[in-house]
Write an enzyme that holds these catalytic residues in place. Sequence first.
Site, short mmCIF file in Angstrom:
data_model
loop_
_atom_site.label_atom_id
_atom_site.label_comp_id
_atom_site.label_asym_id
_atom_site.label_seq_id
_atom_site.Cartn_x
_atom_site.Cartn_y
_atom_site.Cartn_z
N ASP A 67 42.95 6.42 43.16
CA ASP A 67 42.16 7.61 44.03
C ASP A 67 43.35 8.13 44.78
OD1 ASP A 67 42.82 5.42 45.71
OD2 ASP A 67 40.68 4.63 46.00
N ASN A 134 32.78 -2.62 52.78
CA ASN A 134 31.25 -2.51 52.19
C ASN A 134 31.06 -2.36 50.46
OD1 ASN A 134 32.93 -0.16 51.09
ND2 ASN A 134 31.67 1.22 52.17
N HIS A 136 33.10 -1.25 48.34
CA HIS A 136 33.69 -0.26 47.11
C HIS A 136 34.89 -0.79 46.42
CE1 HIS A 136 36.49 1.83 50.84
NE2 HIS A 136 37.22 1.20 49.86
N GLU A 141 31.74 4.47 46.76
CA GLU A 141 30.76 4.12 47.85
C GLU A 141 29.55 3.41 47.46
OE1 GLU A 141 32.67 3.41 50.41
OE2 GLU A 141 33.57 5.26 51.25
C1 GLP Z 1 40.79 1.83 50.27
C2 GLP Z 1 41.05 2.07 48.79
C3 GLP Z 1 40.72 1.12 48.00
C4 GLP Z 1 41.36 -0.38 48.73
C5 GLP Z 1 40.48 -0.49 49.76
C6 GLP Z 1 40.55 -1.79 50.52
O1 GLP Z 1 40.12 2.82 51.23
N1 GLP Z 1 40.60 3.41 48.40
O2 GLP Z 1 41.23 1.38 46.85
O3 GLP Z 1 40.78 -1.51 47.68
O4 GLP Z 1 40.02 0.77 50.58
O5 GLP Z 1 41.88 -1.48 51.14
P1 GLP Z 1 42.56 -2.63 52.18
O6 GLP Z 1 43.29 -3.37 51.27
O7 GLP Z 1 43.44 -1.88 52.97
O8 GLP Z 1 41.52 -3.34 52.99
#
Ligand code: GLP
Length: 240
Positions: A67, A134, A136, A141
Amino acid sequence: MKIIVVENYEQLSNEAAKIIINQLQKKPNSVMGLATGATPMGMYEALRKAYANGEVSFKDVTTFNLDEYCGIDPNHPQSYHYYMQQNLFNHIDVKPENVHLPSATSDWNSAAKSYNDLLKQTKIDLQVLGIGSNGHIGFNEPGTSFEQETFVVELAEKTRLDNQRFFNSLEEVPRFAITMGIKNIMQAKQILLLISGKNKAKTAKRLLEGKVGTDFPASVLHLHKSVTIILDEDAYGLAK
Ligand code: GLP
């Protein structure tokens, strides 16, 4: 689903790197799906070290990131382009032409379509994932259809609040992103999901309960035939 529980974040990072290194030793021209966020940073550090020690090469590897935020420049320190350069690509021998991230600077919808077209021409061997609090995956989402392909997503308020820590203010956190859809993610041959920290313990518990539903996107992984989840003790705490 294979569940690996390790003591701490360092072990999680090393274990994840080991799985990637094994994959690249078995198949040097693997197509890798890569993730950003705080969780995989230690894994990238371990991969940089392994490359520096001559344990692994990326010269024939192709990468596709999950992404990218819409509307921020690839050189912005919080863009996922920048993250990948800093954490991995600048330090290894991957060929720049083999590196792919959604380009979300202008005409987001057609950029999402082009990325999806590219993904359709390939098969990801190993997809690395983190998980949002959440549930995702990528930026899919809660509520996203399991049939969704790459698209422009409006980020959930919870996600913007979670990611505010990387920006100066909530206002600065982008409202939209381009993400691989759940369908793209599920087409990977193997999936490696990393979950770390007490703040993900509730999320991990919900995932490991096994109930599948679009209200919790990561639950779709129960329908995939080759998923490994690595959790540290802090993340696993409530699921025991
Ligand atoms: C982000 C990314 C995800 C990631 C998630 C968790 O927003 N888009 O790909 O896995 O949220 O992030 P973190 O590892 O910083 O908790």
